[in-house]
Design a protein around this motif. Sequence first.
Motif, PDB file in Angstrom:
ATOM      1  N   VAL A 273      74.617  27.672  56.355  1.00 34.32           N
ATOM      2  CA  VAL A 273      74.509  28.945  55.628  1.00 34.32           C
ATOM      3  C   VAL A 273      74.519  28.725  54.110  1.00 34.32           C
ATOM      4  CG1 VAL A 273      75.260  31.354  55.637  1.00 34.32           C
ATOM      5  CG2 VAL A 273      75.880  29.887  57.545  1.00 34.32           C
ATOM      6  N   HIS A 274      73.875  27.673  53.669  1.00 37.60           N
ATOM      7  CA  HIS A 274      73.619  27.466  52.248  1.00 37.60           C
ATOM      8  C   HIS A 274      72.569  26.374  52.138  1.00 37.60           C
ATOM      9  CE1 HIS A 274      75.963  23.724  52.297  1.00 37.60           C
ATOM     10  NE2 HIS A 274      76.957  24.394  52.849  1.00 37.60           N
ATOM     11  N   SER A 275      72.044  26.180  50.946  1.00 36.82           N
ATOM     12  CA  SER A 275      70.987  25.199  50.752  1.00 36.82           C
ATOM     13  C   SER A 275      71.557  23.775  50.761  1.00 36.82           C
ATOM     14  CB  SER A 275      70.248  25.462  49.431  1.00 36.82           C
ATOM     15  OG  SER A 275      71.144  25.319  48.338  1.00 36.82           O
ATOM     16  N   LEU A 276      70.694  22.816  51.103  1.00 36.85           N
ATOM     17  CA  LEU A 276      71.056  21.403  51.092  1.00 36.85           C
ATOM     18  C   LEU A 276      70.147  20.673  50.115  1.00 36.85           C
ATOM     19  CD1 LEU A 276      71.492  20.843  54.946  1.00 36.85           C
ATOM     20  CD2 LEU A 276      73.318  21.009  53.234  1.00 36.85           C
ATOM     21  N   SER A 277      70.662  19.634  49.517  1.00 36.89           N
ATOM     22  CA  SER A 277      69.941  18.901  48.486  1.00 36.89           C
ATOM     23  C   SER A 277      68.906  17.966  49.106  1.00 36.89           C
ATOM     24  CB  SER A 277      70.923  18.094  47.630  1.00 36.89           C
ATOM     25  OG  SER A 277      70.250  17.158  46.811  1.00 36.89           O
ATOM     26  N   TRP A 278      67.619  18.178  48.738  1.00 34.47           N
ATOM     27  CA  TRP A 278      66.602  17.265  49.252  1.00 34.47           C
ATOM     28  C   TRP A 278      66.789  15.845  48.730  1.00 34.47           C
ATOM     29  CZ3 TRP A 278      62.924  13.990  47.417  1.00 34.47           C
ATOM     30  CH2 TRP A 278      62.059  13.461  48.378  1.00 34.47           C
ATOM     31  N   PRO A 279      67.150  15.601  47.448  1.00 37.66           N
ATOM     32  CA  PRO A 279      67.390  14.227  47.006  1.00 37.66           C
ATOM     33  C   PRO A 279      68.460  13.515  47.828  1.00 37.66           C
ATOM     34  CG  PRO A 279      67.155  15.649  45.098  1.00 37.66           C
ATOM     35  CD  PRO A 279      67.184  16.544  46.301  1.00 37.66           C
ATOM     36  N   VAL A 280      69.521  14.233  48.200  1.00 34.78           N
ATOM     37  CA  VAL A 280      70.558  13.620  49.043  1.00 34.78           C
ATOM     38  C   VAL A 280      69.970  13.243  50.399  1.00 34.78           C
ATOM     39  CG1 VAL A 280      72.742  14.019  50.269  1.00 34.78           C
ATOM     40  CG2 VAL A 280      72.474  14.772  47.896  1.00 34.78           C
ATOM     41  N   LEU A 281      69.184  14.150  50.974  1.00 26.89           N
ATOM     42  CA  LEU A 281      68.554  13.870  52.265  1.00 26.89           C
ATOM     43  C   LEU A 281      67.646  12.647  52.175  1.00 26.89           C
ATOM     44  CD1 LEU A 281      67.491  17.499  53.318  1.00 26.89           C
ATOM     45  CD2 LEU A 281      69.482  16.220  54.095  1.00 26.89           C
ATOM     46  N   ALA A 282      66.857  12.564  51.120  1.00 28.55           N
ATOM     47  CA  ALA A 282      65.932  11.447  50.960  1.00 28.55           C
ATOM     48  C   ALA A 282      66.674  10.126  50.791  1.00 28.55           C
ATOM     49  CB  ALA A 282      65.011  11.701  49.766  1.00 28.55           C
ATOM     50  N   VAL A 283      67.751  10.144  50.021  1.00 26.12           N
ATOM     51  CA  VAL A 283      68.525   8.920  49.790  1.00 26.12           C
ATOM     52  C   VAL A 283      69.205   8.448  51.069  1.00 26.12           C
ATOM     53  CG1 VAL A 283      70.541   7.978  48.611  1.00 26.12           C
ATOM     54  CG2 VAL A 283      68.864   9.291  47.320  1.00 26.12           C
ATOM     55  N   VAL A 284      69.829   9.381  51.800  1.00 24.02           N
ATOM     56  CA  VAL A 284      70.497   9.000  53.047  1.00 24.02           C
ATOM     57  C   VAL A 284      69.485   8.494  54.065  1.00 24.02           C
ATOM     58  CG1 VAL A 284      71.890   9.823  54.987  1.00 24.02           C
ATOM     59  CG2 VAL A 284      72.423  10.584  52.662  1.00 24.02           C
ATOM     60  N   SER A 285      68.338   9.172  54.137  1.00 26.67           N
ATOM     61  CA  SER A 285      67.277   8.723  55.041  1.00 26.67           C
ATOM     62  C   SER A 285      66.813   7.318  54.679  1.00 26.67           C
ATOM     63  CB  SER A 285      66.098   9.698  54.976  1.00 26.67           C
ATOM     64  OG  SER A 285      65.009   9.242  55.748  1.00 26.67           O
ATOM     65  N   ALA A 286      66.605   7.056  53.382  1.00 24.32           N
ATOM     66  CA  ALA A 286      66.194   5.719  52.939  1.00 24.32           C
ATOM     67  C   ALA A 286      67.267   4.692  53.275  1.00 24.32           C
ATOM     68  CB  ALA A 286      65.915   5.732  51.437  1.00 24.32           C
ATOM     69  N   LEU A 287      68.530   5.072  53.131  1.00 22.33           N
ATOM     70  CA  LEU A 287      69.635   4.159  53.449  1.00 22.33           C
ATOM     71  C   LEU A 287      69.622   3.800  54.930  1.00 22.33           C
ATOM     72  CD1 LEU A 287      72.122   2.690  52.332  1.00 22.33           C
ATOM     73  CD2 LEU A 287      73.475   4.724  52.888  1.00 22.33           C
ATOM     74  N   ILE A 288      69.329   4.781  55.786  1.00 23.72           N
ATOM     75  CA  ILE A 288      69.233   4.514  57.224  1.00 23.72           C
ATOM     76  C   ILE A 288      68.159   3.465  57.498  1.00 23.72           C
ATOM     77  CG2 ILE A 288      68.493   5.524  59.429  1.00 23.72           C
ATOM     78  CD1 ILE A 288      69.879   8.130  58.535  1.00 23.72           C
ATOM     79  N   PHE A 289      66.999   3.639  56.887  1.00 27.33           N
ATOM     80  CA  PHE A 289      65.896   2.700  57.092  1.00 27.33           C
ATOM     81  C   PHE A 289      66.239   1.320  56.545  1.00 27.33           C
ATOM     82  CE2 PHE A 289      63.727   6.414  58.339  1.00 27.33           C
ATOM     83  CZ  PHE A 289      62.474   6.093  58.842  1.00 27.33           C
ATOM     84  N   LEU A 290      66.869   1.272  55.386  1.00 28.69           N
ATOM     85  CA  LEU A 290      67.202  -0.014  54.770  1.00 28.69           C
ATOM     86  C   LEU A 290      68.245  -0.770  55.578  1.00 28.69           C
ATOM     87  CD1 LEU A 290      67.288   1.010  50.997  1.00 28.69           C
ATOM     88  CD2 LEU A 290      65.611  -0.472  52.107  1.00 28.69           C
TER      89      LEU A 290
END
Length: 391
Positions: A273-290
């Motif tokens: 019930v609030h917005s989420l930060s796309w930069p945080v999502l992108a960084v965490v996603s990249a960390l998963i891949f790395l």
Amino acid sequence: MSTATQSRPAAQEAAPGARPPAGSPGAGPRPRLYVLDGLRLIAALSVLSFHWLGVNKHPTVWGQKPSVMMPTAHHLASYGWLGVQLFFVISGFVICMSCWGRSPRQYFTSRVVRLYPAYWVCILITALVVTYASTVRADRSKLTPSDVLTNLTMLQWPLKGEAVDGVYWTLFIELRFYLLFAVVVAMGLTYRRVLAFCGIWTILAALTPISGSSVMDLFLMPEYAPYFVAGVAMYLVYRFGANWMLFGVIGFSWLYAQNRLRITVKSYEGEVVHSLSWPVLAVVSALIFLVMTAVAMGAFNWVRWKWLTVAGALTYPVYLLHQELGWAMIRWGRDHGVAPYPLLGICLAAILLLAYLVHRLVERPVSALLRRMLDSATLSLPKADPPVRRP
């Protein structure tokens, strides 16, 4: 035929610049990837934190929104759903690893005995909780006996049955991935075939949104395809060694995945019930891949902690049990005056203990029994009709 002149099996086809596959002449012993067990547990606990602390949509669980009670913990847990994406990458890696060199029948058996025994007992436990603790969520639909029986198939979504627990939606995603990968298993796994599978699936999945085809969307899963594809490519790195082609597949998959996150995040913003930060999502996603790429390249082979094997075994039942049962325990604890953070610790300990009991008392023995039954069954079609029985 001598070993020196015998042709190499297709399953041990070499990639360009590859190291010898596991089990081939010249290949050293391959260590167990204990780190994958640890990453599974991290993924499960991340999703658990999202449902227990990140979801503001059901304030009746805590009595008020977690963002008001525990703002810092809520902010971190709001991104815990990314554990699902980690699960999918690990799944692509592990499925490819576990079925390499196996027949389609062995592949089918391994998936059935892995998924269903723990799932069946967790369905029954959760159904009892949902039925007798139905005041936990005012919006929770009543379960019928037919709903529970339908859920036992793991096909409640296509059959339009009421889900016993909402978190089981990921299992239907997994089933569709297994179905797609079964095509390659039936052909026989080789480096080139699996790499072609990654490329073809990626292209078709990317084209699906503009095709307007619901059938393509159902089977190609454009929102989640890049995670599975990346996991499969990472296993090729692990088995055959790194090369720029595989790094290209992994990198392209991340570029694809970060684009789809813009769509995926909308449903989760409805939960928090609030917005989420796309930069945080992108960084965490990249960390998963790395991190997973580092695993494939052997960067975590030094991890030898035997307890991680148990932790990995608990991951599946923890995931299956944590949402509805966890919410019921939280509701009961706060009604009895237990402070929020001690209550979280108690509920987590209870879920881990129950998951251990499910694993030891149900999953292990039932999986072994089910494997014996499937191994002894005749799964091939008869060459001719059996004789007609005469009265």
